[in-house]
Design a protein around this motif. Structure first.
Motif, short mmCIF file in Angstrom:
data_model
loop_
_atom_site.label_atom_id
_atom_site.label_comp_id
_atom_site.label_asym_id
_atom_site.label_seq_id
_atom_site.Cartn_x
_atom_site.Cartn_y
_atom_site.Cartn_z
N LEU A 73 31.21 37.62 -53.69
CA LEU A 73 31.99 36.42 -53.39
C LEU A 73 31.26 35.15 -53.82
O LEU A 73 31.87 34.23 -54.36
N MET A 74 29.94 35.09 -53.58
CA MET A 74 29.18 33.90 -53.94
C MET A 74 29.08 33.74 -55.46
O MET A 74 28.94 32.62 -55.96
N SER A 75 29.15 34.85 -56.20
CA SER A 75 29.07 34.77 -57.66
C SER A 75 30.28 34.01 -58.25
O SER A 75 30.23 33.55 -59.39
N TYR A 76 31.34 33.85 -57.47
CA TYR A 76 32.51 33.08 -57.90
C TYR A 76 32.11 31.62 -58.15
O TYR A 76 32.57 30.99 -59.10
N TRP A 77 31.27 31.08 -57.25
CA TRP A 77 30.83 29.69 -57.39
C TRP A 77 29.49 29.57 -58.14
O TRP A 77 29.27 28.62 -58.86
N PHE A 78 28.61 30.55 -57.90
CA PHE A 78 27.26 30.47 -58.48
C PHE A 78 26.96 31.73 -59.28
O PHE A 78 26.17 32.58 -58.86
N PRO A 79 27.57 31.87 -60.47
CA PRO A 79 27.42 33.10 -61.24
C PRO A 79 25.99 33.36 -61.73
O PRO A 79 25.64 34.51 -62.03
N ASP A 80 25.16 32.31 -61.83
CA ASP A 80 23.81 32.49 -62.39
C ASP A 80 22.74 32.74 -61.34
O ASP A 80 21.59 33.01 -61.68
N VAL A 81 23.10 32.62 -60.05
CA VAL A 81 22.10 32.84 -58.98
C VAL A 81 22.03 34.32 -58.66
O VAL A 81 23.07 34.96 -58.44
N PRO A 82 20.81 34.91 -58.62
CA PRO A 82 20.68 36.34 -58.28
C PRO A 82 21.34 36.65 -56.94
O PRO A 82 21.13 35.92 -55.95
N GLY A 83 22.12 37.73 -56.91
CA GLY A 83 22.90 38.07 -55.71
C GLY A 83 22.06 38.34 -54.48
O GLY A 83 22.47 38.01 -53.36
N TRP A 84 20.87 38.92 -54.66
CA TRP A 84 20.06 39.30 -53.50
C TRP A 84 19.66 38.09 -52.66
O TRP A 84 19.43 38.20 -51.46
N ILE A 85 19.60 36.91 -53.30
CA ILE A 85 19.24 35.69 -52.56
C ILE A 85 20.30 35.40 -51.49
O ILE A 85 19.98 35.08 -50.35
N TRP A 86 21.58 35.54 -51.87
CA TRP A 86 22.67 35.29 -50.92
C TRP A 86 22.64 36.33 -49.80
O TRP A 86 22.82 35.99 -48.63
N SER A 87 22.42 37.58 -50.16
CA SER A 87 22.39 38.64 -49.14
C SER A 87 21.27 38.40 -48.14
O SER A 87 21.45 38.55 -46.94
N ALA A 88 20.09 38.01 -48.65
CA ALA A 88 18.95 37.74 -47.77
C ALA A 88 19.27 36.55 -46.85
O ALA A 88 18.96 36.58 -45.65
N LEU A 89 19.89 35.53 -47.42
CA LEU A 89 20.25 34.33 -46.65
C LEU A 89 21.24 34.67 -45.53
O LEU A 89 21.06 34.26 -44.37
N PHE A 90 22.27 35.46 -45.88
CA PHE A 90 23.30 35.78 -44.88
C PHE A 90 22.78 36.76 -43.84
O PHE A 90 23.16 36.68 -42.66
#
Length: 490
Positions: free
Chosen positions: A122-139
């Motif tokens: 879902l976050m890749s919709y807005w931030f396609p270049d940010v590694p996904g694991w960063i969002w998972s760790a944050l959430f």
């Protein structure tokens, strides 16, 4: 009972009864409104036709209502955070409750990992270049923090997460009705004619309805969280029955109205509905309807709402699994270290263990073999249905034992008006759905045993834990006259 363990000596911290009636109602409603409604509802209409989808959701909704009234009777009488695991041990068999508790803990721990994967997409919709694991760790950190602070922190977060979902569904229904009646643009082709296209209203026949019933079953999973939350509810004798009564009608209205509007505005033959993928929010039936109405930013808004639904599910999962592990430890069915509470009444050791397991499950999806992750996902999906079966059995035996011991039904804080048909109907239908998860595999000339095993692995796992405990401890089914009914104190 978990609370007895913590309340025996006065200085010992105890679970705090800080969840209000509004929290309980939103926890139960929020537990059933998620990607199942926002994303999968389109696929259900395309598979079974508008009539088939509505009938399937109505039938599963009725089953869930009977389960909720059963759980409401038990939880109002004995509000403990272990909920159906405790009831299963007291009114069915100790090993049965043990297996229910551990399976449910595992179910939600894996579910947290599933939601972390979805949050990346879902976050890749807005931030396609940010590694996904960063969002998972944050959430994961956010879910941990909300549950670490206090039960009130979890309750407030869940209230607002759920409110966003509920408001979205209400706006969707209002806009849909305005489009259908020609008050808003985009509904030019809306109407009952969409129910007469091709094989509508029942496309795909009986097998398609069975498939949709299973999707509906998964969509409604989470409503039983109200039973877990009962252990930390203010005035459970009054608030649990109120939440049970409100939840059914609200959920049914949301699902039935939403699916009816989708079917009236978008023909079930529309290829967009065939997609059922959380990675592409643009194909959510909600997004399609909003776009038809001229709301061009619909995709971004729905992406935010679905992200809220994902975080809500993860937050609830963290709470439910932590409380279940705490209760298992309090009752001597898990290491005692997990029964310790902070000064604020939060079982933090159980929270740490749950967070670690959720993170490990998530890592299998990232760095490990994808097959391992899919098996974890399949075993977890089955345990939600097993928990429902456990609720139906526990309530049936509870009421039979209660009456056989000559106790007055008038003394129950809340009484299910559908006994014994309610739990019997819920048990039978839930069993059909559980066993029918992958029934098509048995109709093939060559049975794919790997697929069958992946689907049904949760059942032998549950039985293994149950009978392993039974054989080790020598436990037996609790006789009606031996059942313990602690006097309810308001």
């Amino acid at each position: 009972m978990a609370e007895q363990h913590t309340n025996n000596s006065q200085p010992q911290p105890a679970l705090r009864r800080e969840l209000k009636a509004r929290h309980l109602t939103m926890i139960a409603i929020g537990g059933s409104i998620g990607t199942g409604l926002f994303v999968a509802s389109g696929a259900t209409v395309s598979q079974a036709g508008p009539g088939g989808a509505l009938l399937s959701y109505a039938l599963i909704g009725l089953m869930v209502y009977f389960l909720m009234t059963s759980l409401g009777e038990l939880a109002a009488f004995m509000p403990v955070s272990g909920s159906f695991a405790t009831y299963g041990a007291k009114y069915v068999e100790e090993g049965f409750g043990f297996a229910l508790g551990w399976n449910y803990w595992y179910n939600w721990a894996v579910t947290i990992a599933v939601e972390l994967v979805a949050s990346q997409l879902l976050m890749s919709y807005w931030f396609p270049d940010v590694p996904g694991w960063i969002w998972s760790a944050l959430f994961l950190g956010l879910m941990f923090l909300l549950n670490w602070i206090s039960v009130k922190g979890f309750g407030e977060a869940e209230y607002w997460f759920s409110l966003i979902k509920v408001v979205t569904v209400i706006i969707f229904i209002v806009i849909g009705v305005l489009m259908i009646f020609g008050i808003m643009k985009g509904g030019e082709h809306a109407g009952w004619q969409n129910w007469t296209i091709g094989d509508a209203p029942f496309a795909g026949g009986f097998s398609a309805m069975i498939g949709v019933a299973m999707i509906a079953g998964f969509s409604f999973q989470g409503t039983e969280l109200i039973g877990i939350a009962a252990g930390e509810s203010e005035d459970p004798a009054k608030n649990i029955p109120r939440a049970v009564r409100q939840v059914f009608w609200r959920i049914m209205l949301f699902y039935i109205f939403a699916i009816l509007i989708i079917s009236l505005i978008i023909p079930y033959t529309d290829p967009s509905l065939l997609r059922n993928d959380v990675t592409d929010i643009s194909v959510s039936p909600f997004t399609l309807v909003f776009k038809n109405a001229g709301l061009l930013s619909a995709a971004a808004v729905m992406n935010a709402v679905i992200l809220t639904a994902v975080l809500s599910a993860g937050n609830s999962g963290m709470y439910a699994s932590t409380r279940m592990l705490f209760t298992l430890a309090s009752e001597g069915r898990a290491p005692r270290i997990f029964a310790r509470l902070s000064k604020g009444g939060v079982p933090r050791n159980a929270l740490y263990a749950t967070t670690v397991v959720a993170a490990l499950c998530f890592l299998t999806s990232m760095f490990g073999n994808q097959t391992v992750y899919l098996w974890l996902l399949n075993t977890s999906g089955m345990t939600g249905f097993i928990a429902w079966l456990g609720i139906a059995i526990s309530h049936y035996r509870f009421r039979r034992g209660y009456v056989k011991q000559g106790l007055p039904l008038s003394a129950l804080p809340y009484r299910s008006g559908f006994f014994p048909l309610g739990p019997m109907f819920a048990f039978a239908l839930c069993l059909v759905i559980t066993l029918g998860q992958n029934y098509q595999a048995f109709l093939e000339d060559q049975i794919d045993w790997t697929s069958v095993a992946a689907t049904y692995i949760g059942i032998p796992l549950f039985l293994l834990i149950w009978f392993g405990y039974k054989l080790t401890k020598g436990t037996k089914v609790v006789k009606y006259h031996e059942m313990d009914f602690p006097e309810y104190k308001a």
